[in-house]
Write a protein that holds these residues in place. Structure first.
Motif, PDB file in Angstrom:
ATOM      1  N   HIS A 134       0.813  -1.224   0.000  1.00  0.00           N
ATOM      2  CA  HIS A 134       0.000   0.000   0.000  1.00  0.00           C
ATOM      3  C   HIS A 134       0.849   1.278   0.000  1.00  0.00           C
ATOM      4  CE1 HIS A 134       0.965  -0.622   4.222  1.00  0.00           C
ATOM      5  NE2 HIS A 134       0.612   0.632   4.455  1.00  0.00           N
ATOM      6  N   LEU A 135       2.164   1.141   0.233  1.00  0.00           N
ATOM      7  CA  LEU A 135       3.034   2.313   0.274  1.00  0.00           C
ATOM      8  C   LEU A 135       3.702   2.613  -1.072  1.00  0.00           C
ATOM      9  CD1 LEU A 135       4.844   1.699   3.697  1.00  0.00           C
ATOM     10  CD2 LEU A 135       2.802   3.086   3.241  1.00  0.00           C
ATOM     11  N   GLY A 157      -6.856   7.490  -5.142  1.00  0.00           N
ATOM     12  CA  GLY A 157      -8.195   7.376  -4.584  1.00  0.00           C
ATOM     13  C   GLY A 157      -8.213   7.368  -3.070  1.00  0.00           C
ATOM     14  N   ILE A 158      -7.299   8.124  -2.463  1.00  0.00           N
ATOM     15  CA  ILE A 158      -7.235   8.216  -1.004  1.00  0.00           C
ATOM     16  C   ILE A 158      -7.222   9.688  -0.601  1.00  0.00           C
ATOM     17  CG2 ILE A 158      -6.069   5.995  -0.671  1.00  0.00           C
ATOM     18  CD1 ILE A 158      -3.411   7.492  -0.426  1.00  0.00           C
ATOM     19  N   THR A 162      -3.991  10.903   4.105  1.00  0.00           N
ATOM     20  CA  THR A 162      -3.576   9.502   4.034  1.00  0.00           C
ATOM     21  C   THR A 162      -2.391   9.361   3.090  1.00  0.00           C
ATOM     22  OG1 THR A 162      -5.837   8.792   4.463  1.00  0.00           O
ATOM     23  CG2 THR A 162      -4.349   7.153   3.524  1.00  0.00           C
ATOM     24  N   LEU A 163      -2.441  10.062   1.963  1.00  0.00           N
ATOM     25  CA  LEU A 163      -1.322  10.030   1.025  1.00  0.00           C
ATOM     26  C   LEU A 163      -0.047  10.511   1.711  1.00  0.00           C
ATOM     27  CD1 LEU A 163      -0.382   9.977  -2.199  1.00  0.00           C
ATOM     28  CD2 LEU A 163      -0.145  12.380  -1.626  1.00  0.00           C
ATOM     29  N   LYS A 164      -0.126  11.637   2.401  1.00  0.00           N
ATOM     30  CA  LYS A 164       1.058  12.195   3.057  1.00  0.00           C
ATOM     31  C   LYS A 164       1.593  11.242   4.119  1.00  0.00           C
ATOM     32  CE  LYS A 164       0.098  17.062   2.168  1.00  0.00           C
ATOM     33  NZ  LYS A 164      -0.162  18.378   2.770  1.00  0.00           N
ATOM     34  N   GLU A 169       5.771   7.233   5.503  1.00  0.00           N
ATOM     35  CA  GLU A 169       6.147   5.880   5.910  1.00  0.00           C
ATOM     36  C   GLU A 169       6.949   5.176   4.811  1.00  0.00           C
ATOM     37  OE1 GLU A 169       6.599   2.453   8.194  1.00  0.00           O
ATOM     38  OE2 GLU A 169       6.146   4.526   8.739  1.00  0.00           O
ATOM     39  N   ALA A 170       6.572   5.361   3.555  1.00  0.00           N
ATOM     40  CA  ALA A 170       7.305   4.748   2.439  1.00  0.00           C
ATOM     41  C   ALA A 170       8.740   5.264   2.397  1.00  0.00           C
ATOM     42  CB  ALA A 170       6.599   5.044   1.116  1.00  0.00           C
ATOM     43  N   ARG A 171       8.913   6.561   2.537  1.00  0.00           N
ATOM     44  CA  ARG A 171      10.263   7.139   2.543  1.00  0.00           C
ATOM     45  C   ARG A 171      11.074   6.600   3.719  1.00  0.00           C
ATOM     46  NH1 ARG A 171       8.223  13.299   1.376  1.00  0.00           N
ATOM     47  NH2 ARG A 171       8.121  13.157  -0.895  1.00  0.00           N
ATOM     48  N   ARG A 172      10.423   6.476   4.883  1.00  0.00           N
ATOM     49  CA  ARG A 172      11.101   5.954   6.066  1.00  0.00           C
ATOM     50  C   ARG A 172      11.549   4.509   5.841  1.00  0.00           C
ATOM     51  NH1 ARG A 172      10.588   3.176  10.445  1.00  0.00           N
ATOM     52  NH2 ARG A 172       8.448   2.471  10.190  1.00  0.00           N
ATOM     53  N   GLN A 173      10.708   3.726   5.203  1.00  0.00           N
ATOM     54  CA  GLN A 173      11.042   2.324   4.929  1.00  0.00           C
ATOM     55  C   GLN A 173      12.182   2.205   3.912  1.00  0.00           C
ATOM     56  OE1 GLN A 173       9.843  -0.598   6.170  1.00  0.00           O
ATOM     57  NE2 GLN A 173       8.540   0.508   7.609  1.00  0.00           N
ATOM     58  N   VAL A 174      12.119   3.003   2.858  1.00  0.00           N
ATOM     59  CA  VAL A 174      13.052   2.872   1.733  1.00  0.00           C
ATOM     60  C   VAL A 174      14.427   3.471   2.047  1.00  0.00           C
ATOM     61  CG1 VAL A 174      13.435   3.678  -0.636  1.00  0.00           C
ATOM     62  CG2 VAL A 174      11.251   2.689  -0.003  1.00  0.00           C
ATOM     63  N   ARG A 175      14.470   4.523   2.833  1.00  0.00           N
ATOM     64  CA  ARG A 175      15.727   5.236   3.113  1.00  0.00           C
ATOM     65  C   ARG A 175      16.868   4.298   3.529  1.00  0.00           C
ATOM     66  NH1 ARG A 175      13.770   9.044   6.266  1.00  0.00           N
ATOM     67  NH2 ARG A 175      13.278  10.319   4.467  1.00  0.00           N
TER      68      ARG A 175
END
Length: 182
Positions: A134-135, A157-158, A162-164, A169-175
């Motif tokens: 979902h990220l 569609g969110i 929620t997008l922010k 969270e996606a940036r935190r995971q990928v970093r």
């Protein structure tokens, strides 16, 4: 690329106008190749992905409903085709590891740092998709396709909040994955 012309061609092509579709394909091709180059470091791979994008565009233009801008719809097709091309490229390499002869080694002085970071990013996206699917869309739309926050939220569609949150969270995971790769 003239945005108004492209939007008009897309609407006409979606309605079944074959001439408009041909003009649209011709009009967007340079932009599609450029966008594919953001994902795939090797020019030949980017051009192959661009051909896939144009083929998908021709096959699926009737699914474009005009609720969002055509450029947003096209971003989605580009992102999906590039990620698929990357998966295809990884598959044979994983199945048949090839020993590199000493004379065939890549000279690091001529290897693009940007190309390496793109490959690292694609690998990070693959991992993110496995672990937190979902990220992926927020990260792709905002950071790679460079859509505005509101446009990315609308496309997915969110709600904007929620997008922010998902993007953060996606940036935190990928970093750390990108840091480990460098």
């Amino acid at each position: 690329m003239d945005a108004a012309l492209t939007e008009d061609l897309a609407r006409r092509a979606a309605a079944g106008d074959g001439t408009a579709l041909e003009e649209l394909l011709h009009e967007v091709r340079p932009e599609v190749v450029r966008r594919c180059g953001r994902f795939l470091p090797c020019r030949e791979d980017a051009e192959e992905a661009a051909q896939d994008v144009l083929l998908q565009l021709a096959r699926r233009i009737t699914t474009f409903e005009g609720r969002s801008r055509f450029s947003t719809w096209l971003h989605t097709v580009v992102a999906n085709c590039c990620r698929q091309k990357y998966r295809e490229l990884r598959r044979p390499a994983a199945e048949r590891p090839v020993a590199i002869e000493p004379g065939q080694r890549v000279d690091p002085r001529t290897t693009s740092v940007i190309a390496g970071s793109r490959v690292d990013l694609l690998e990070a996206l693959e991992r993110l998709e496995r672990e937190h699917p979902h990220l992926v869309a927020p990260l792709v739309y905002r950071d790679i396709c460079r859509l505005e926050y509101a446009e990315a939220a609308e496309r997915i569609g969110i709600p904007l909040g929620t997008l922010k949150s998902r993007l953060h969270e996606a940036r935190r995971q990928v970093r750390p994955w990108l840091s480990d790769a460098s």
